[in-house]
Scaffold this motif. Sequence first.
Motif, mmCIF file in Angstrom:
data_model
loop_
_atom_site.group_PDB
_atom_site.id
_atom_site.type_symbol
_atom_site.label_atom_id
_atom_site.label_comp_id
_atom_site.label_asym_id
_atom_site.label_seq_id
_atom_site.Cartn_x
_atom_site.Cartn_y
_atom_site.Cartn_z
ATOM 1 N N ASN A 122 0.811 -1.219 0.000
ATOM 2 C CA ASN A 122 0.000 0.000 0.000
ATOM 3 C C ASN A 122 0.843 1.267 0.000
ATOM 4 O O ASN A 122 0.683 2.168 0.832
ATOM 5 C CB ASN A 122 -0.944 0.014 1.205
ATOM 6 N N ILE A 123 1.723 1.364 -0.977
ATOM 7 C CA ILE A 123 2.599 2.530 -1.106
ATOM 8 C C ILE A 123 1.776 3.772 -1.417
ATOM 9 O O ILE A 123 0.850 3.749 -2.232
ATOM 10 C CB ILE A 123 3.646 2.293 -2.219
ATOM 11 N N ARG A 124 2.108 4.859 -0.751
ATOM 12 C CA ARG A 124 1.438 6.132 -1.011
ATOM 13 C C ARG A 124 2.411 7.160 -1.597
ATOM 14 O O ARG A 124 2.019 7.982 -2.421
ATOM 15 C CB ARG A 124 0.843 6.684 0.292
ATOM 16 N N TYR A 125 3.653 7.090 -1.154
ATOM 17 C CA TYR A 125 4.618 8.110 -1.595
ATOM 18 C C TYR A 125 5.771 7.472 -2.372
ATOM 19 O O TYR A 125 6.257 6.391 -2.036
ATOM 20 C CB TYR A 125 5.188 8.858 -0.389
ATOM 21 N N TYR A 126 6.165 8.181 -3.424
ATOM 22 C CA TYR A 126 7.328 7.736 -4.212
ATOM 23 C C TYR A 126 8.111 8.946 -4.697
ATOM 24 O O TYR A 126 7.532 9.948 -5.138
ATOM 25 C CB TYR A 126 6.888 6.925 -5.432
ATOM 26 N N VAL A 127 9.433 8.853 -4.615
ATOM 27 C CA VAL A 127 10.287 9.852 -5.249
ATOM 28 C C VAL A 127 11.484 9.099 -5.831
ATOM 29 O O VAL A 127 12.030 8.194 -5.214
ATOM 30 C CB VAL A 127 10.746 10.941 -4.256
ATOM 31 N N GLY A 128 11.852 9.441 -7.052
ATOM 32 C CA GLY A 128 12.963 8.753 -7.697
ATOM 33 C C GLY A 128 13.755 9.685 -8.600
ATOM 34 O O GLY A 128 13.197 10.584 -9.238
ATOM 35 N N ALA A 129 15.072 9.464 -8.628
ATOM 36 C CA ALA A 129 15.960 10.213 -9.526
ATOM 37 C C ALA A 129 16.592 9.213 -10.487
ATOM 38 O O ALA A 129 17.050 8.147 -10.076
ATOM 39 C CB ALA A 129 17.046 10.935 -8.728
#
Length: 312
Positions: A122-129
Amino acid sequence: MTTLRAMYSTAPSEADAAPRAEELRLENLRAYRILDTPPEEAFDGLARLGAFICGTPISMVNLLDAERVFTKAQVGVPGVQNLPRETVFCHHTLFNDDILEVEDASLDPLFRQTPLVASAPNIRYYVGAPLVSPEGYPLGTMCALDVKPHRLNEAQRDALRTLAREVVSHLELRRARLQLEQERVKLDGLLRMANDKAVSLYSAEQREEIFVKQDHKLIRLNTANISYLEALGDYVNIHVGNERYTVYTTMKDMLTRLPSRDFVRVHRKYIVRISSIVAIDGDSLVVDGGRASSVPIGNSYKADLMSRLNLV
């Protein structure tokens, strides 16, 4: 210059550009020979740093193959490996020019139905480079995730960009080490071939040459010019006139490579060329190979030496 992202979103008249770009990207990724390799502390440490920078419980170093995501390092999601590429956020980050941040995936029409969001965990947040190689190809992502909505400040975003570049630097260092090891193996192979060739020539033409490796170079030595050899730990000093060559080998190996009729072992640390011996003084002998040197005689080698010198 055309960016890779532009190649993937090309006009219909250039429809072959996107598949070719992906082919080149995969070729670049596989040149690192890192897919399906075991964990390495250098990358594990960067994953931990990613979680700290972003303030999230999950952080990952992901590399995107043709159809799956290989997780090279992670914190917070043990056991996650080889997820289908189209089901993860990183698939969309790969060709992004900058950081992709999804503050609440449950509200995002692009992600809310994906397995990682719609079901456990149940992932809500994601940030990726994106991880971009020096050749300009995106290899994967440095990403962080959370099970609750989140948002980075500008300092965190800048730190994440820096961390992504650091991951690529570690990939480059790893690739350089592998290339150096390949070159070493090739050089060792050439050395063996050269010595085999020298043995063959010696048998056929009575030539007396050996090849030694020093400072990543192959050097050909005429055994007639060698006065004596001296063991020094894992190395052997070969004295040729006023020159000295230090090679990584053993005395036993050198004995097999030198003409047995011309050389004799006089001590566990010394082999001398018989014709270079100019004097014997008790338990030592004088060897002349451009400059006179004193070499000790070991008790267990004395009888053989005297026999070879016809002094018994």
